[in-house]
Design a protein around this motif. Structure first.
Motif, short mmCIF file in Angstrom:
data_model
loop_
_atom_site.label_atom_id
_atom_site.label_comp_id
_atom_site.label_asym_id
_atom_site.label_seq_id
_atom_site.Cartn_x
_atom_site.Cartn_y
_atom_site.Cartn_z
N GLY A 93 0.81 -1.21 0.00
CA GLY A 93 0.00 0.00 0.00
C GLY A 93 0.83 1.26 0.00
O GLY A 93 2.06 1.22 0.11
N GLY A 94 0.13 2.38 -0.11
CA GLY A 94 0.77 3.69 -0.22
C GLY A 94 0.37 4.33 -1.52
O GLY A 94 -0.38 3.75 -2.32
N ASN A 95 0.85 5.53 -1.77
CA ASN A 95 0.53 6.26 -2.99
C ASN A 95 1.67 6.16 -4.00
O ASN A 95 2.84 6.02 -3.61
N GLY A 96 1.33 6.27 -5.27
CA GLY A 96 2.35 6.33 -6.30
C GLY A 96 3.13 7.63 -6.18
O GLY A 96 2.66 8.60 -5.59
N GLY A 97 4.31 7.66 -6.75
CA GLY A 97 5.18 8.83 -6.66
C GLY A 97 5.07 9.73 -7.87
O GLY A 97 4.03 9.79 -8.53
N ALA A 98 6.18 10.42 -8.18
CA ALA A 98 6.19 11.39 -9.28
C ALA A 98 7.36 11.09 -10.22
O ALA A 98 8.48 10.85 -9.77
N GLY A 122 -3.28 -2.79 -2.03
CA GLY A 122 -3.94 -2.05 -0.97
C GLY A 122 -4.67 -0.84 -1.49
O GLY A 122 -5.14 -0.82 -2.62
N ASN A 123 -4.78 0.19 -0.66
CA ASN A 123 -5.46 1.43 -1.02
C ASN A 123 -4.43 2.53 -1.22
O ASN A 123 -3.55 2.72 -0.39
N GLY A 124 -4.57 3.27 -2.31
CA GLY A 124 -3.65 4.38 -2.55
C GLY A 124 -3.95 5.07 -3.86
O GLY A 124 -4.54 4.49 -4.78
N ASN A 125 -3.56 6.32 -3.94
CA ASN A 125 -3.74 7.11 -5.15
C ASN A 125 -2.58 6.91 -6.11
O ASN A 125 -1.43 6.79 -5.67
N GLY A 126 -2.89 6.90 -7.39
CA GLY A 126 -1.84 6.83 -8.40
C GLY A 126 -0.99 8.08 -8.37
O GLY A 126 -1.42 9.13 -7.86
N GLY A 127 0.20 8.01 -8.89
CA GLY A 127 1.13 9.13 -8.87
C GLY A 127 0.95 10.08 -10.03
O GLY A 127 -0.12 10.14 -10.65
#
Length: 169
Positions: A93-98, A122-127
């Motif tokens: 899990g976690g969010n995508g980066g840049a 898991g749960n997370g926003n795309g980067g």
């Protein structure tokens, strides 16, 4: 942070022969760091990976990877078997980066899977992926992108953002 720079009035080409340049988090949690590559021109090798990924065994946000060429004749080409830019979440899990790729003249992406700022599980926003061609004011380059940019969210997360700019005159 890993920063490799070749700039200035007398700067030459930035040539990397290492298979991997990374600022990845390890262990059960942690965020990816930053990889910054800047030069008048850039030559990458076959199968190279430049990454700032979240935790390999848990939660973590992807970091940032930036590849910038400054010269008026400086191109960036991402093709099958070429190098990869990645800033993914941790494995659970976690969010995508840049990711940022800015070519002094021409930018070409011709294969899938070479730019990835997605959530792995898991749960997370795309980067976010930012692509710029003709960043040098004296350049008149082209920008070609075929399918292959990934900024997927996961679970309750949102998809990411893809920004594409060509400053060609």
């Amino acid at each position: 942070t890993v920063s490799i720079t070749s700039t200035g009035a007398n700067a030459g080409a930035l040539t990397l022969t290492s298979t991997t340049v990374s600022a990845n988090a390890t262990g059960a949690s942690g965020n990816g760091g930053s990889v910054i590559l800047t030069g008048n021109t850039f030559t990458g090798g076959v199968g190279q990976t430049f990454s700032a990924n979240g935790a390999s065994a848990g939660n973590g946000n992807g970091g940032s990877v930036s590849l910038t060429t400054l010269g008026a004749a400086a191109d960036i080409t991402l093709a099958a078997g070429a190098f990869t830019l990645a800033a993914t979440s941790g494995s659970t899990g976690g969010n995508g980066g840049a990711l940022t790729a800015s070519a002094g003249r021409t930018f070409t992406l011709s294969a899938a899977g070479l730019l990835n700022a997605s959530v792995l599980a898991g749960n997370g926003n795309g980067g976010t992926v930012n692509i710029t061609a003709s960043s040098n004011a004296a350049a008149n380059g082209t920008l070609t992108v075929t399918p292959g940019i990934t900024v997927n969210g996961s679970g309750t997360g949102n998809g990411g953002a893809i920004n594409i700019t060509n400053n060609s005159n």
